[in-house]
Design a protein around this motif. Structure first.
Motif, short mmCIF file in Angstrom:
data_model
loop_
_atom_site.label_atom_id
_atom_site.label_comp_id
_atom_site.label_asym_id
_atom_site.label_seq_id
_atom_site.Cartn_x
_atom_site.Cartn_y
_atom_site.Cartn_z
N TYR A 1 -1.64 -3.74 6.91
CA TYR A 1 -0.22 -4.13 6.33
C TYR A 1 1.05 -3.63 7.08
O TYR A 1 2.13 -4.26 6.64
N GLY A 2 0.93 -3.05 8.25
CA GLY A 2 1.92 -2.54 9.16
C GLY A 2 2.83 -1.42 8.29
O GLY A 2 2.45 -1.07 7.35
N SER A 3 3.91 -1.26 8.85
CA SER A 3 4.79 -0.28 8.14
C SER A 3 6.41 -1.02 8.59
O SER A 3 6.83 -0.96 9.74
N ALA A 4 6.94 -1.22 7.60
CA ALA A 4 8.51 -1.72 7.78
C ALA A 4 9.36 -1.05 6.50
O ALA A 4 8.80 -0.68 5.46
N PRO A 5 10.57 -1.11 7.08
CA PRO A 5 11.61 -0.48 5.85
C PRO A 5 11.66 -1.34 4.39
O PRO A 5 12.01 -0.64 3.52
N THR B 1 -1.02 -3.88 -2.33
CA THR B 1 -2.49 -4.13 -3.17
C THR B 1 -3.38 -4.95 -2.17
O THR B 1 -2.62 -5.46 -0.88
N GLU B 2 -4.59 -5.41 -2.28
CA GLU B 2 -5.16 -6.08 -1.32
C GLU B 2 -4.77 -7.59 -1.13
O GLU B 2 -4.76 -8.15 0.02
N THR B 3 -3.95 -8.01 -2.02
CA THR B 3 -3.47 -9.54 -1.76
C THR B 3 -2.02 -9.51 -1.18
O THR B 3 -1.36 -10.53 -1.00
N PHE C 1 -11.48 -4.52 0.13
CA PHE C 1 -11.02 -3.28 -0.75
C PHE C 1 -10.27 -2.31 0.00
O PHE C 1 -10.60 -2.02 1.17
N ASN C 2 -9.11 -1.79 -0.66
CA ASN C 2 -8.48 -0.72 -0.12
C ASN C 2 -9.21 0.64 -0.39
O ASN C 2 -9.78 0.76 -1.55
N VAL D 1 -1.42 2.52 -0.54
CA VAL D 1 -2.07 1.43 -0.96
C VAL D 1 -2.51 1.69 -2.54
O VAL D 1 -2.78 2.59 -2.81
N GLU D 2 -2.61 0.50 -3.25
CA GLU D 2 -3.32 0.67 -4.54
C GLU D 2 -4.79 0.83 -4.25
O GLU D 2 -5.40 -0.28 -3.63
N THR D 3 -5.54 1.26 -5.19
CA THR D 3 -6.99 1.67 -5.25
C THR D 3 -7.85 0.92 -6.34
O THR D 3 -8.92 1.46 -6.77
N THR D 4 -6.97 0.29 -7.16
CA THR D 4 -7.83 -0.32 -8.45
C THR D 4 -9.01 -0.91 -8.08
O THR D 4 -9.90 -0.60 -9.23
#
Length: 350
Positions: A122-126, A133-135, A234-235, A292-295
């Protein structure tokens, strides 16, 4: 006949531990561990095959042992022990994955593929969202280091899934894996006596315990339980988040804030002391963080971690021993400085 499981990257502690874990499962008949170098740890009753996944010989291993499940764990950010370099790691991550997937495509017995990936895709950006989420598409794709390797690996895996729709493919995007035996660039960072940080930033971080890594890999490798589906992306992370400042306190390590323009120099200095993958992506992580979301992990995959993010880090911190400063003393000192700064700002306003 039970499953025949092939696991890559077994010379590493995490891979070797998973081999020992999966062979105890009643659904599994045989386990074949593969790596370019012999492991220094035992693999229980598993068969070890010394093979470089970057070479076509991996196809012969799949065919000879009639492998039906492949667990690809040889995707990592650090060299093995004192051997290798960043370029060798990248070759194994990317070229090795390409070669392995090509071999799986030609192996009709393969029915399931599990790939160890990372939330670093997902990277890391401001301007990142508060939670991925996964999408969720990344605002800025990683430009180097292990994060870029993971993006390329996932791209090849998606291509394989299109060519072999009969194979159940599960990609596990792990948050930062921590525990007594964990190996990663972030582990190297937390092992420094003093932690350089980016001045003015206190990023949110997530962790997953290596015990939970073993269990979710096991779930993904076997037949799904009723009401679950162990294919897809999956996260994987423990509940909750920690700020970087909180991790430093719990380790008992002082921090040295570095102005953002000087961060590149700091990264060069860290690489000079052996942190081979302190890339710009690592610096962005220590600036902007990532959550990240883990649902889907819970509801679709059917996995709930035993350890929260905070509990994972606590176990990791215990394994590292005491830092330069007792955590309680460091916490009190930081709090006093924060109170002093707040009082100073109040006086200035009045």
């Amino acid at each position: 006949m039970g499953k025949v499981v092939l696991v890559t990257g077994v010379a590493r502690q995490l891979g070797g531990r998973f081999v020992r874990r999966i062979q105890r499962d009643p659904e599994v008949d045989r386990v074949i561990g593969v790596d370019a170098v012999p492991p220094e740890h035992h693999l229980g009753g598993a068969d070890f095959v010394q093979a470089d996944i970057r070479q076509p010989t991996i196809g012969k291993v799949l065919a000879e042992h009639a492998v039906d499940t492949v667990v690809h764990m040889d995707v990592t950010g650090t060299p093995l022990g004192t051997r290798g370099s960043r370029s060798a790691v990248k070759e194994t991550n990317v070229i090795g994955t390409m070669q392995l997937l090509g071999a799986c495509q030609k192996a009709p017995a393969v029915q399931r593929l599990v790939v160890k990936s990372s939330t670093s895709v997902y990277g890391s950006a401001p301007r990142d969202p508060a939670v991925f989420t996964e999408t969720t598409p990344p605002k800025s794709l990683p430009s180097g280091g292990f994060a870029k390797d993971a993006v390329e690996v996932e791209g090849y895996v998606r291509g394989f899934a299109r060519r072999r729709p009969d194979v159940a493919v599960c990609v596990l995007r792990f948050a930062h894996i921590l525990g007594p035996c964990a190996e990663s660039p972030l582990v190297d960072y937390f092992s420094l006596p003093v932690l350089p940080t980016v001045f003015g930033y206190d990023p949110r971080l997530q962790f997953v315990h290596e015990d939970d890594v073993m269990e979710v890999l096991r779930i993904a490798s076997l037949e799904p339980r009723r009401g679950t589906l162990n294919s897809g992306t999956f996260n994987i992370a423990g509940d909750g988040v920690l700020l970087l400042s909180q991790t430093a306190r719990r380790l008992g390590r002082p921090t040295v804030p570095v102005l953002l323009p000087a961060v590149t120099w700091a990264g060069t200095a860290l690489r000079s002391v052996g942190m081979t993958d302190f890339s710009p992506e690592q610096i962005r992580l220590l600036t902007h963080g990532r959550v990240v979301e883990t649902t889907q992990m819970r509801e679709t995959l059917g996995f709930s971690p035993r350890y929260t993010t905070a509990e994972t880090f606590a176990d990791f911190a215990r394994s590292r021993g005491p830092g330069l400063l007792p955590p309680e003393t460091l916490a009190r000192t930081v709090d006093r400085l924060a109170d002093l700064a707040s009082a100073t700002r109040s006086e200035e306003r009045t």
